[in-house]
Design an enzyme around this catalytic site. Structure first.
Site, mmCIF file in Angstrom:
data_model
loop_
_atom_site.group_PDB
_atom_site.id
_atom_site.type_symbol
_atom_site.label_atom_id
_atom_site.label_comp_id
_atom_site.label_asym_id
_atom_site.label_seq_id
_atom_site.Cartn_x
_atom_site.Cartn_y
_atom_site.Cartn_z
ATOM 1 N N SER A 213 9.226 0.559 14.448
ATOM 2 C CA SER A 213 9.391 1.790 15.339
ATOM 3 C C SER A 213 10.891 2.184 15.425
ATOM 4 C CB SER A 213 9.129 1.148 16.836
ATOM 5 O OG SER A 213 9.040 2.441 17.655
ATOM 6 N N VAL B 196 19.183 3.147 8.632
ATOM 7 C CA VAL B 196 19.418 2.535 7.311
ATOM 8 C C VAL B 196 19.305 3.812 6.361
ATOM 9 C CG1 VAL B 196 17.799 1.389 5.743
ATOM 10 C CG2 VAL B 196 18.069 0.801 8.307
ATOM 11 N N ASN C 130 4.678 0.205 8.577
ATOM 12 C CA ASN C 130 6.056 0.878 8.058
ATOM 13 C C ASN C 130 6.071 2.147 7.762
ATOM 14 O OD1 ASN C 130 8.767 0.732 6.904
ATOM 15 N ND2 ASN C 130 7.397 1.512 4.856
ATOM 16 N N THR D 143 18.011 5.559 3.779
ATOM 17 C CA THR D 143 16.879 5.972 2.977
ATOM 18 C C THR D 143 16.703 7.399 2.873
ATOM 19 O OG1 THR D 143 15.635 5.993 4.948
ATOM 20 C CG2 THR D 143 15.619 3.741 3.964
ATOM 21 N N THR E 113 0.808 -1.193 0.097
ATOM 22 C CA THR E 113 0.004 -0.069 0.012
ATOM 23 C C THR E 113 0.799 1.349 0.055
ATOM 24 O OG1 THR E 113 -0.213 0.285 2.402
ATOM 25 C CG2 THR E 113 -1.513 -1.266 1.308
ATOM 26 N N LYS F 174 6.714 8.054 18.145
ATOM 27 C CA LYS F 174 7.326 6.607 18.172
ATOM 28 C C LYS F 174 7.035 6.041 19.498
ATOM 29 C CE LYS F 174 8.487 5.743 13.672
ATOM 30 N NZ LYS F 174 7.950 4.737 13.108
ATOM 31 N N TYR G 238 9.026 13.323 16.498
ATOM 32 C CA TYR G 238 9.345 11.812 15.870
ATOM 33 C C TYR G 238 9.545 10.989 17.060
ATOM 34 C CZ TYR G 238 11.676 8.126 13.387
ATOM 35 O OH TYR G 238 11.838 6.872 12.786
#
Ligand code: NDP
Length: 255
Positions: free
Chosen positions: A157, A210, A94, A212, A37, A181, A177
């Protein structure tokens, strides 16, 4: 342990979500259905997903903005129709947003509420809307105990939502943030306690830092390595992990 046969992810058009889709499709036993999605499956930001869907008939793109409650219930109806009597084994919440500059000096009400809506309210509504399909998967499974191949909610998370660990990383305040979280972590415990009876595992996972758009290119892990590690944790999860926050190596992070 067997792999999940039916999986749904949010925020799957880029970053960790897109890589999860790619690695699930490329796994030795790919799911029968992957519901990827995203906010705009027809738009330019979902081109890679559309290319994948044209090659993989088990990949279904579904429009879903996690900030929009009616979009969530609409998506649940689409998925239910496609599953045609089957349940949903694995829901991966996610999608997330992040304001890198939000210190206590700069954060405002709008930023705080937006982060909360996407990072905590969205996953709560997702759990509610997909509960009947998750329950169905649990009921149809012959597996004992809890597992990701039976029925599970995985909330992506972060260690930045850990209250105990905050002093270690507070040089980077990201207040909106962190708070959102931390709320997601609490939601995970509430979901674990509530959905246990229905046979649904609920775990919060920290993917590591990561590379991204969110993590930036300075991050420690490539998206390939980060997602490979995340996916290797899923099969080891059982009832003893439900209602916990774990990192990409399966190690517990304190709340
Ligand atoms: P990216 O910013 O690269 O991607 C975020 C994804 O979430 C995009 O697909 C985006 O879609 C989607 N999204 C944002 N808001 C919504 C919404 N309202 N509805 C649906 N989709 C939405 O982030 P990452 O891939 O790095 O992060 C994925 C998850 O991992 C997040 O929950 C994040 O908090 C978590 N995480 C990431 C870390 C990292 O180092 N990268 C570290 C710790 C946790 P669109 O293209 O439409 O904006």
């Amino acid at each position: 342990m067997a792999a999940a046969r039916t999986v749904l992810l949010t925020g799957s058009n880029r970053g960790i979500g897109l890589e999860l889709v790619k690695q699930l499709l490329g796994s030795p036993r790919p799911p029968a259905w992957i519901f990827a999605t995203c906010r705009d499956p027809e738009g330019p930001r979902a081109q890679e997903l559309r290319d994948l869907a044209s090659k993989h008939p088990n990949l279904v793109l579904v429009k879903l903005d996690v900030e929009n409650p009616s979009a969530i219930t609409d998506a649940a109806k689409v998925v239910e129709g496609k599953l045609n009597g089957m349940g949903l084994n694995l829901l991966i919440n996610n999608a997330g947003i992040y304001t890198p500059t939000a210190s206590l000096e700069t954060v405002d009400a709008e930023d705080m509420v937006r982060a909360y809506k996407t990072n905590a309210v969205g996953p709560m509504l997702m759990g509610q809307a997909f509960l009947p399909l998750l329950k169905k998967a649990a009921q149809d499974s012959k597996e004992k105990g809890l597992s990701c191949s039976k029925a599970a909610i995985i909330n992506i998370s972060t260690v930045l939502g850990s209250i105990k660990k905050t002093p270690d990383s507070f040089f980077h305040p990201v207040v909106s943030y962190r708070c959102s979280k931390a709320a997601l972590n609490m939601l995970t415990v509430c979901q674990a306690l509530t959905y246990k009876e229905a046979g649904i595992l609920c775990v919060a996972l920290h993917p590591g830092w990561v590379k991204t758009d969110m993590g930036t290119q300075e991050a420690d892990l490539t998206v390939d390595t980060g997602v490979r590690s995340l996916l290797s944790v899923l099969p080891i999860l059982s009832e003893k992990h439900s209602g916990t926050l774990l990192n990409w190596e399966g190690k517990a992070i304190p709340w």
